[in-house]
Scaffold this motif. Structure first.
Motif: not given
Length: 513
Positions: A285-287, A319-334
């Motif tokens: 949210a902070a950009g 390629d996780p061996d060469r670059q960071p993986i872009p991530v964000r939260p998602a609904v996963h469990y109730h």
């Protein structure tokens, strides 16, 4: 549904994930298993990456596992349930191995154990690196298909519970567009969670809470519906409503760190999931960008450790061996669901629940990583044992199935409604608006009913705790209390909301009363 009458009186298990399959396998009596998709597909269990938590390491104890579970649950775990379910963990691993699940071995031949967030010990038994759910489902599906006393109805789902004289008397099943009423005095709901009601989720499309709606309309109490766990690290990108690829907690447990576009680490990646998810949401949210950097942790061998995640990344050109993986939260469990005791019994005689659809008291306000497969298998055993021990009434014939009442809410509208109101950060205005939007539809649409009950429970919890965070009530109340809702109480609360000044319609186009 040829020969359907011959199934009358047998317990009906609704759900083809781990909880449903295990209940059928661990029960001695003949039963009917409903699987909306081909067996083994469209089940959240098959997507589980991390593994099953159990105190089987030489440096571990059940007491330590219990303590970690209680700490993650933020005061809302039921201690007796935690002790019983966690205490059965070592036997659960042994039981799964006996059913054909092949866990990855360590150097001593015993299951290799991973460390995950909020665990004080490495205690996650895993299979296929990050493919534990798929391996578990493979083994149990094969066992079910080889078990003649289990009648599997594929492409069939639970439509409605028939209740007479205060107890379950039958079920209505939909298969191939045909609705059939089956007399039975026992039904087990193992239909999974509610993730598919949200725009960003790791859940399969079938996770729409329909089993919860069936239970609620039958009179069952739903507990702690407001507690939704957002996994901090789903692979970023993709269309709304489509399941997001999960970047397992085990990647952070192996040493990967959360960084932003500058390379700066901005949070503790091994904190409880709700803490990490809020930190990531705030940073986004902070950009900022948020990335998971596993390069140093896996040392050029990411695919060997996490083959499934590597394939998902490769499909996105990463390629996780060469670059960071872009991530964000998602609904996963109730964490919420149908309130049950330790035998899996709900408040309606003849109705049991297990797996994610049940609220057993294990997870409290925030599920500890990899406790879900544990709960699904252990509690399936509790339900099976209880069903084998009870004498079920002789079923009576049922009338014609009740016709559908009309059109339901558009799923895209529901995504927009819940995504805005019931996401990681919530407030009274947003939750009240969403509940009002859903109110006209709850009598006829099961997804709307579940969404409305989730929003109502979140409205009534005027505090922040675990997976429920209110910007207008940021403090945690000194006394922890469970929320409980029935359909009748939900209608009263919705009527009270509708009597207030109307809220303007939002961009999702849903009508506001």
């Amino acid at each position: 549904m040829t020969g359907f009458a011959a199934l009358a009186g047998q317990p009906v298990i609704a759900g083809g994930g781990l909880a449903g399959l295990a209940t059928a396998l661990l029960m001695d009596r003949p039963c009917v298993l409903l699987s909306p998709a081909p067996l083994g597909r469209d089940a959240a269990s098959a997507l589980a990456q991390g593994g099953i938590a159990a105190a089987i390491g030489a440096d571990d104890t059940v007491a330590l596992h219990v303590a970690d579970t209680l700490a993650a649950g933020a005061g809302l775990c039921v201690p007796d349930a935690v002790s019983a379910i966690v205490g059965a963990g070592p036997d659960a691993v042994a039981g799964l191995r006996a059913l054909g699940v092949v866990f990855d071995p360590g150097a001593d031949g015993r299951p290799d154990l991973h460390l995950e967030a909020a665990h004080c010990r490495a205690r996650i038994a895993h299979a296929g690196g990050d493919g534990t759910g798929a391996e578990t489902m493979r083994a149990l599906v094969a066992r079910v298909r080889a078990t003649p006393r289990v009648t599997v109805l594929e492409g069939a789902r639970l439509r409605r519970l028939v209740v007479r004289d205060g107890r379950v008397a039958g079920v209505e099943i939909v298969q191939g567009g045909v609705v059939v009423a089956l007399p039975t005095a026992a039904c087990v709901i193992a239909t999974g969670g509610v993730g598919a009601l949200f725009p960003a989720t790791t859940s399969p499309p079938g996770g729409q809470g329909l089993g919860l709606a069936c239970a609620a309309r039958a009179g069952a109490v739903l507990r702690d519906m407001e507690f939704v766990q957002f996994h901090p690290t789903a692979l970023a990108g993709g269309p709304d409503g489509a399941p997001r690829a999960l970047v397992s907690e085990a990647v952070r447990g192996a040493g990967a760190i959360l960084v932003d576009e500058t390379g700066a680490c901005f949070t503790d990646g091994l904190a409880p999931r709700d803490v990490v998810a809020r930190a990531i949401a705030a940073h986004l949210a902070a950009g900022h960008q948020v990335l998971l950097d596993a390069r140093a942790a896996t040392r050029g061998d990411f695919a060997r450790h996490f083959p499934g995640i590597a394939r998902a990344c490769a499909a996105r050109g990463l390629d996780p061996d060469r670059q960071p993986i872009p991530v964000r939260p998602a609904v996963h469990y109730h964490m919420g669901g149908i309130e049950t005791d330790l035998n899996g019994r709900s408040s309606v005689p003849g109705l049991w629940a297990c797996g994610e659809a049940a609220s057993t008291g294990l997870h409290g306000a925030n599920r500890l990583a990899s406790n879900s497969l544990l709960e699904a298998f252990v509690c399936a055993g509790f339900v099976a044992r209880d069903l084998d021990a009870v004498s079920l009434p002789v079923p009576r014939s049922l009338g014609e199935p009740v016709p559908d009442a009309g059109d339901g809410v558009d799923l895209a509208d529901l995504h927009a409604c819940l995504g805005r109101a019931a996401g990681i950060l919530r407030d009274e205005a947003g939750l009240a608006r969403a509940a009002r939007m859903l109110a006209p539809h709850v009598a006829t649409d099961d997804r709307a009913l579940v969404g409305a009950m989730l929003c109502l429970a979140a409205l009534e919890r005027r505090e922040s705790r675990g997976g429920h965070s209110r910007t207008d009530y940021p403090a945690t109340a000194p006394v922890a209390a469970h929320s409980r809702l029935t359909v009748g109480r939900a209608r009263v609360l919705l009527a009270g909301l509708s009597s207030r000044d109307p809220v303007p319609a939002s961009a999702d186009g849903m009508t506001v009363p």
